[in-house]
Design a protein around this motif. Sequence first.
Motif, PDB file in Angstrom:
ATOM      1  N   ASN A  47       0.834  -1.205   0.000  1.00  0.00           N
ATOM      2  CA  ASN A  47       0.000   0.000   0.000  1.00  0.00           C
ATOM      3  C   ASN A  47       0.871   1.259   0.000  1.00  0.00           C
ATOM      4  N   GLU A  48       0.249   2.428   0.141  1.00  0.00           N
ATOM      5  CA  GLU A  48       0.979   3.689   0.079  1.00  0.00           C
ATOM      6  C   GLU A  48       1.983   3.831   1.223  1.00  0.00           C
ATOM      7  N   GLN A  49       1.747   3.130   2.312  1.00  0.00           N
ATOM      8  CA  GLN A  49       2.674   3.190   3.440  1.00  0.00           C
ATOM      9  C   GLN A  49       3.797   2.167   3.326  1.00  0.00           C
ATOM     10  N   GLY A  50       3.734   1.345   2.281  1.00  0.00           N
ATOM     11  CA  GLY A  50       4.849   0.452   2.012  1.00  0.00           C
ATOM     12  C   GLY A  50       4.732  -0.946   2.572  1.00  0.00           C
ATOM     13  N   TYR A  51       3.513  -1.379   2.906  1.00  0.00           N
ATOM     14  CA  TYR A  51       3.361  -2.745   3.410  1.00  0.00           C
ATOM     15  C   TYR A  51       2.081  -3.377   2.869  1.00  0.00           C
ATOM     16  N   SER A  87      13.125  -3.259   8.285  1.00  0.00           N
ATOM     17  CA  SER A  87      12.681  -2.686   7.013  1.00  0.00           C
ATOM     18  C   SER A  87      11.163  -2.489   6.999  1.00  0.00           C
ATOM     19  N   ILE A  88      10.442  -3.291   7.768  1.00  0.00           N
ATOM     20  CA  ILE A  88       8.998  -3.091   7.927  1.00  0.00           C
ATOM     21  C   ILE A  88       8.745  -2.092   9.049  1.00  0.00           C
ATOM     22  N   GLY A  89       9.520  -2.206  10.126  1.00  0.00           N
ATOM     23  CA  GLY A  89       9.537  -1.204  11.188  1.00  0.00           C
ATOM     24  C   GLY A  89       8.179  -0.855  11.765  1.00  0.00           C
ATOM     25  N   HIS A  90       7.852   0.440  11.784  1.00  0.00           N
ATOM     26  CA  HIS A  90       6.594   0.911  12.376  1.00  0.00           C
ATOM     27  C   HIS A  90       5.370   0.405  11.609  1.00  0.00           C
ATOM     28  N   ARG A  94       1.235  -0.682  12.407  1.00  0.00           N
ATOM     29  CA  ARG A  94       0.155  -0.188  11.544  1.00  0.00           C
ATOM     30  C   ARG A  94      -0.649  -1.355  10.978  1.00  0.00           C
ATOM     31  N   ALA A  95       0.047  -2.411  10.584  1.00  0.00           N
ATOM     32  CA  ALA A  95      -0.648  -3.586  10.050  1.00  0.00           C
ATOM     33  C   ALA A  95      -1.507  -4.242  11.129  1.00  0.00           C
ATOM     34  N   ILE A  96      -0.947  -4.350  12.333  1.00  0.00           N
ATOM     35  CA  ILE A  96      -1.699  -4.926  13.455  1.00  0.00           C
ATOM     36  C   ILE A  96      -2.909  -4.058  13.773  1.00  0.00           C
ATOM     37  N   ASP A  97      -2.710  -2.747  13.785  1.00  0.00           N
ATOM     38  CA  ASP A  97      -3.822  -1.827  14.048  1.00  0.00           C
ATOM     39  C   ASP A  97      -4.927  -1.996  13.009  1.00  0.00           C
TER      40      ASP A  97
END
Length: 341
Positions: A47-51, A87-90, A94-97
């Motif tokens: 997605n736009e946030q990179g994950y 590399s996934i980091g924060h 966000r994915a969990i949220d």
Amino acid sequence: MSTKRRTFLAGGAALAAVPILGELPANAETLPDYAPIPPSALGPAVNEQGYFVGRVKKNLYWVTDSTYQAAFLTTKDGVVLFDAPPSIGHNLQRAIDQIAAENGVSNKVTHLVYSHHHADHAGASSLFGKHVTRIGHAENERLLARDNDPTRPVPDVTFESRRTLRVGGERIELAYHGTNHTPDNIYIHFPDHDTLMLVDVNLPGWVPFDFFNINEDVPGSIAAPAKALSYPWKHYIGGHIGRLGTRQDMVVYRQYIDDIIAGVKQALAAVDPTPYFAKYGNNAWAAVKEYQAAQVRYASEPVIKKYLGVLAAADVYTATTTFLILESVRLDLGEGSQIHP
């Protein structure tokens, strides 16, 4: 002028003031071409946030940035996270949220399981604070204590051979079957979700990274696919690249390694060392280098030809993987060794 552009120009000016020690590629046209990547090797778009985050099965999810992977299990008592690649980091939280909001479950990470100690898979662990229970193999604790990296706190809970982790009514089976990629790399089995997570062994749809994934124990890594296939599972999380794996992916990967081993054994018998040592005389390293390069070509070229279009980057890293397997077959198995009469 934007901050990014100013930073880039300042960095360029500083670089220009430094003597160039080696020639850099002038542009993309000077770089080598490689075979196209088979579409089957590619995963979903980020997605736009990179994950990308998706369901593996039921309440087990995986996260990827198309290069690294992690997984998490939502439970009534919180979230269990498996690996924390920087590399996934924060984007992990966000994915969990995102999943928690969609399903009305807790987004609080209560446990973090380390597959192994390497920073590229565990280096975002510290983002989850001091109140998360971290779990790893006993050797994982020793290695992380040695590395003394604040981004990778040592595990709070360790085990030697097997441990059943129960959180919020869910069950995860952790097992150590000996050294493979690293001395602490574990098998993470989700029996209620038909899934196995084994990191840095098989990267589904792709050949291994440079020099056989830089495996620390080549025979142990060669044996790992059979151990993985002894588990019942349908879905596979390999820790890298952008898609999940299947049992067929493991079968193909195992055959790829077996083909390299067969080629190496043939090369050890077929390639004559005489011309290399005659050419280079007392420069032993030059003779050995060229002799082994010929063995690697002999063993790897048929494998590259066979797997182009089957495994991504077969033409990129097969030769270096072949070299490391050549050395293991020669040194660990004793193939090609001759006792002087």
